[in-house]
Enzyme design. Structure first.
Site, mmCIF file in Angstrom:
data_model
loop_
_atom_site.group_PDB
_atom_site.id
_atom_site.type_symbol
_atom_site.label_atom_id
_atom_site.label_comp_id
_atom_site.label_asym_id
_atom_site.label_seq_id
_atom_site.Cartn_x
_atom_site.Cartn_y
_atom_site.Cartn_z
ATOM 1 N N THR A 38 39.235 99.845 -67.061
ATOM 2 C CA THR A 38 39.954 99.218 -68.168
ATOM 3 C C THR A 38 40.188 100.209 -69.299
ATOM 4 O O THR A 38 41.123 100.036 -70.074
ATOM 5 C CB THR A 38 39.163 98.019 -68.720
ATOM 6 O OG1 THR A 38 37.798 98.433 -68.897
ATOM 7 C CG2 THR A 38 39.211 96.834 -67.776
ATOM 8 N N LEU A 127 26.892 108.457 -63.101
ATOM 9 C CA LEU A 127 26.147 108.175 -64.336
ATOM 10 C C LEU A 127 26.561 109.133 -65.453
ATOM 11 O O LEU A 127 25.847 109.310 -66.438
ATOM 12 C CB LEU A 127 24.636 108.239 -64.075
ATOM 13 C CG LEU A 127 24.137 107.222 -63.033
ATOM 14 C CD1 LEU A 127 22.660 107.457 -62.700
ATOM 15 C CD2 LEU A 127 24.352 105.785 -63.520
ATOM 16 N N SER A 128 27.708 109.762 -65.272
ATOM 17 C CA SER A 128 28.350 110.572 -66.311
ATOM 18 C C SER A 128 27.571 111.820 -66.712
ATOM 19 O O SER A 128 27.463 112.149 -67.894
ATOM 20 C CB SER A 128 28.623 109.735 -67.563
ATOM 21 O OG SER A 128 29.634 108.826 -67.295
ATOM 22 N N SER A 130 28.640 114.747 -66.286
ATOM 23 C CA SER A 130 29.569 115.736 -66.854
ATOM 24 C C SER A 130 29.947 115.384 -68.296
ATOM 25 O O SER A 130 29.965 116.262 -69.158
ATOM 26 C CB SER A 130 30.803 115.927 -65.974
ATOM 27 O OG SER A 130 31.456 114.709 -65.750
ATOM 28 N N ASP A 175 33.092 106.982 -71.230
ATOM 29 C CA ASP A 175 31.845 107.721 -71.008
ATOM 30 C C ASP A 175 31.503 108.564 -72.228
ATOM 31 O O ASP A 175 30.384 108.536 -72.745
ATOM 32 C CB ASP A 175 31.981 108.636 -69.785
ATOM 33 C CG ASP A 175 32.428 107.893 -68.541
ATOM 34 O OD1 ASP A 175 32.364 106.645 -68.549
ATOM 35 O OD2 ASP A 175 32.848 108.551 -67.580
#
Ligand code: GLA
Length: 379
Positions: A38, A127-128, A130, A175
């Site tokens: 989204t 889980l981000s 980066s 993120d």
């Protein structure tokens, strides 16, 4: 966990550059409770920052040179000058180079420095890790340049810019923004059009469990960018700026594939509002119901799940029952699953989950409980 990380970072800095750093910054990973795919449609998301993080130890050098050591990548090093477009060379270095490039182009504070990086966010799990690296680097560079309390939204936009322009993933802002701006014990309801966010308290007797599906997210940029392009095509066909503005009855004007993609976005935005209300009302059953429908929509309409992830979510939901829920989280195509339920059931749920998963012959299952943490900053 974090004591180990602190020692590894101090030792690595000393071995790489000699002596001690001037400071250490941290940036958490994130898990999204609901609202996936989204953000780049100007929509709503509800993520939390997790108790796994990236740390960067920094020492300013008074030059325009950066020297970087990645302790989790075999202690590999990189060195380059701050300036326009450092060249791409692949791997972890492009995240560092891309972040510095974006900060440079956007006029954020930058100074030459020695930087050592270490973290404990599982990679390839959605889980981000980066985005966490990018935000940690921006904090370290701001600290080395003597800037205090850089604005979260500016850092998040620069980190997203690094992904979009340098790495080549056309990701949204979720993120980077939650990692930069989260507040402890809350989920962050982000309006990805205005970039306004509201910290929404997680009921203290709820637990958030992250479970690794065992499917590592590989090179999924192509599939991700394709979903984004389809959403943009659907918005253009409807004559609106972004799918945020679409209404369900209008979707019948779209060809079948675009209709499914748009259907997901429109209904997912509504589910984020439902989930926010469930948090405010302490209503685990309502949250669980919204999470279940979110997963089905990502699986069937947006088509970004994975059979093994679907199996894990179904198993989790049957163990949890109606008081809570489980769903895929983040970009999809494998990676971690998120579940929410009453804290006092955590041991029993984890034990039952592990047993059932192993009985199905699916091998060992990695999982961890997480509190909702605060966003990035100096230690
Ligand atoms: C990835 C992207 C985010 C977001 C999610 C899906 O994590 O980086 O911007 O689009 O996928 O919600």
């Amino acid at each position: 966990m974090s004591d180990l990380l602190a020692r590894r970072l101090a030792d690595g800095f000393a071995q790489g550059f000699g002596g001690a750093p001037s400071g250490v910054v941290r940036a958490p990973g994130r898990v999204n409770l609901i609202g996936d795919h989204t953000d780049y449609n100007d929509g709503l998301v509800l993520p939390i920052a997790i108790a796994r993080e990236t740390r960067v130890a920094w020492r300013a050098t008074g030059t325009r040179q950066l020297r970087v050591i990645a302790l989790d990548a075999g202690r590999e090093q990189d060195a380059f000058a701050i300036g326009p477009e450092p060249s791409r060379i692949g791997g972890w270095r492009d995240y560092v180079r891309g972040t510095v490039d974006a900060a440079y182009r956007r006029g954020l504070p930058l100074a030459g420095a020695e930087l050592a990086i270490a973290g404990d966010i599982p990679q390839g799990s959605g889980l981000s890790s980066s985005a966490s690296l990018e935000i940690a680097l921006l904090h370290a560079l701001a600290a080395a340049a003597g800037a205090r309390n850089p604005a979260s939204v500016e850092l998040a936009l620069a980190a997203q810019d690094a992904e979009n322009a340098f790495v080549g993933t056309r990701c949204g802002i979720m993120d980077q923004l939650v990692i930069a701006a989260a507040q402890p014990d809350t989920a962050l309801l982000i309006d990805c059009r205005s970039l306004d966010s509201v910290a929404t308290r997680l009921p203290p007797d709820w637990a958030v469990l992250i479970v690794q599906s065992g499917v590592t997210r590989g090179l999924v940029e192509g599939a991700y960018n394709l979903r984004r392009a389809q959403c943009e095509e659907a918005a253009a066909a409807l004559g609106i700026k972004a799918l945020r503005d679409a209404r369900e009855p209008d979707l019948d004007r779209l060809e079948p594939l675009l209709r499914k993609r748009a259907q997901h976005v429109v209904t997912e935005n509504a589910r984020v509002v439902e989930a926010r209300d469930a948090l405010l009302g302490g209503d685990l059953a309502a949250l669980g119901s919204a999470m279940g429908r979110s997963h089905a929509s990502l699986r069937d309409d947006f088509e970004v799940s994975h059979p093994q992830v679907d199996r894990l979510v179904a198993l989790l939901q049957s163990v949890i029952g109606s008081e809570g829920g489980a769903r895929m989280t983040g970009g999809g195509f494998g990676g971690a699953v998120v579940a929410v339920f009453a804290r006092n059931r955590a041991d029993a749920i984890r034990a039952q989950l592990t047993e059932s998963w192993e009985n199905e012959g699916m091998g060992a299952l990695g999982s961890f409980l997480t509190d909702a943490m605060g966003g990035a900053g100096s230690l």
